[in-house]
Enzyme design. Sequence first.
Site, PDB file in Angstrom:
ATOM      1  N   TYR A 183      23.348  55.437 183.183  1.00 24.83           N
ATOM      2  CA  TYR A 183      23.567  56.643 182.385  1.00 24.83           C
ATOM      3  C   TYR A 183      23.167  56.414 180.935  1.00 24.83           C
ATOM      4  O   TYR A 183      22.362  57.161 180.359  1.00 24.83           O
ATOM      5  CB  TYR A 183      25.023  57.080 182.468  1.00 24.83           C
ATOM      6  CG  TYR A 183      25.404  58.098 181.422  1.00 24.83           C
ATOM      7  CD1 TYR A 183      24.796  59.348 181.389  1.00 24.83           C
ATOM      8  CD2 TYR A 183      26.360  57.798 180.436  1.00 24.83           C
ATOM      9  CE1 TYR A 183      25.117  60.273 180.408  1.00 24.83           C
ATOM     10  CE2 TYR A 183      26.690  58.720 179.465  1.00 24.83           C
ATOM     11  CZ  TYR A 183      26.070  59.957 179.443  1.00 24.83           C
ATOM     12  OH  TYR A 183      26.390  60.868 178.475  1.00 24.83           O
ATOM     13  N   LYS A 228      19.810  57.997 178.796  1.00 20.42           N
ATOM     14  CA  LYS A 228      19.897  58.733 177.531  1.00 20.42           C
ATOM     15  C   LYS A 228      19.081  58.053 176.434  1.00 20.42           C
ATOM     16  O   LYS A 228      18.404  58.718 175.631  1.00 20.42           O
ATOM     17  CB  LYS A 228      21.369  58.845 177.110  1.00 20.42           C
ATOM     18  CG  LYS A 228      22.185  59.831 177.920  1.00 20.42           C
ATOM     19  CD  LYS A 228      21.839  61.267 177.552  1.00 20.42           C
ATOM     20  CE  LYS A 228      22.850  62.246 178.094  1.00 20.42           C
ATOM     21  NZ  LYS A 228      22.642  63.607 177.620  1.00 20.42           N
ATOM     22  N   ASN A 234      33.844  60.739 173.212  1.00 19.28           N
ATOM     23  CA  ASN A 234      34.489  61.447 174.327  1.00 19.28           C
ATOM     24  C   ASN A 234      34.888  62.858 173.912  1.00 19.28           C
ATOM     25  O   ASN A 234      35.665  63.029 172.972  1.00 19.28           O
ATOM     26  CB  ASN A 234      35.716  60.663 174.802  1.00 19.28           C
ATOM     27  CG  ASN A 234      35.330  59.375 175.496  1.00 19.28           C
ATOM     28  OD1 ASN A 234      35.175  59.325 176.696  1.00 19.28           O
ATOM     29  ND2 ASN A 234      35.135  58.319 174.708  1.00 19.28           N
ATOM     30  N   ASP A 289      32.382  49.274 181.868  1.00 22.44           N
ATOM     31  CA  ASP A 289      33.295  49.876 180.898  1.00 22.44           C
ATOM     32  C   ASP A 289      33.528  48.921 179.728  1.00 22.44           C
ATOM     33  O   ASP A 289      34.145  47.856 179.910  1.00 22.44           O
ATOM     34  CB  ASP A 289      34.637  50.188 181.562  1.00 22.44           C
ATOM     35  CG  ASP A 289      34.875  51.672 181.727  1.00 22.44           C
ATOM     36  OD1 ASP A 289      34.042  52.458 181.259  1.00 22.44           O
ATOM     37  OD2 ASP A 289      35.906  52.038 182.320  1.00 22.44           O
TER      38      ASP A 289
END
Length: 335
Positions: free
Chosen positions: A140, A144, A169, A285
């Site tokens: 992802y 981008k 976020n 993460d």
Amino acid sequence: MILVAGGAGYIGSHMVKTLISKGFDVIVVDNLSTGYREAVDEKAIFIEGDIGDVFLINKVFTMFPIQIVMHFAAHGLVGESIINPLKYYENNVVKTFNLLKSMITHNVSKIIFSSTCATYGLAEKDILDETAPNHPVNPYGRSKYMVEQLITDFEAAYGLNYVILRYFNVAGADNSAQIGENHIPETHLIPNSLLHLLGRSDHIAVFGDDFPTADGSCIRDYIHVLDLVQAHVLSLQMLLKHHSVKKIYNVGNEKGYSVKQIISICEKIVGKKANIVVKERRKGDPPSLVASSQKIREELGWKATYVLEDMVRSAWLWYTSNPDGYGSSNYGKDI
């Protein structure tokens, strides 16, 4: 006229509503794969279609006097991108390439692109500014960042003017509670926490409690969707005013909250305790991602006006006012 690609989605629909309220003529192109026709302001022109459809996009640029493109039409789930990178590179990169090619062909030279803090990858410092190195750690983020590189290359070769906004976020909903976040499946923490407290799931998952943070859960920067929309409005005004623009801005609240802190705030506002289940970390993460928004604050006068409690309250109002979302019988499922 403003072309909003992905204008039926969560952020795009809030953008369209604001643009209409400010008197802009807006055309929305959205394939409704994750968006909702009901979310699009009725005063906007809506075309159901894909930005990867070269014939359609060329027709849109031929038929309408488009000045600026706002691009929200991307897939945005980190976990899914790891499992199915083909989907992400095709949609986020290849289809955006087709859109950019059509823009150049039709002399549409201005774009505002929705990018992400995921381009930074594993943070090397507590507060990230735009000079931080870009080392995305999942498909992802890489997709981008590839588009960012396409845009900057097109600027150098073809004079494409751009503002790239790297979001942190995004949360909350329009204060009217007429539009809000309605993803199926839902993966974002605040919606999942509130939907759990609404009784739509039996627990809320915390992915990892052994991060090098104060409470062991990862830390993120949250921004209200309306503050994010305002960053787009200021970027739009700059593009309309100036002949040559090439800017990249972080857009965040500059405050970090852990997953456990977020759940606690949701519990406080709803007045109910959550059933928390700790699960393994998700691959890719990073422990902490917090923005420095100093650059956009100094150059465009933007600043976040909503605090985290405002985001949660507006999201809670959306969910309680629209228990079935945009009418989907699956709303809130598959959490």
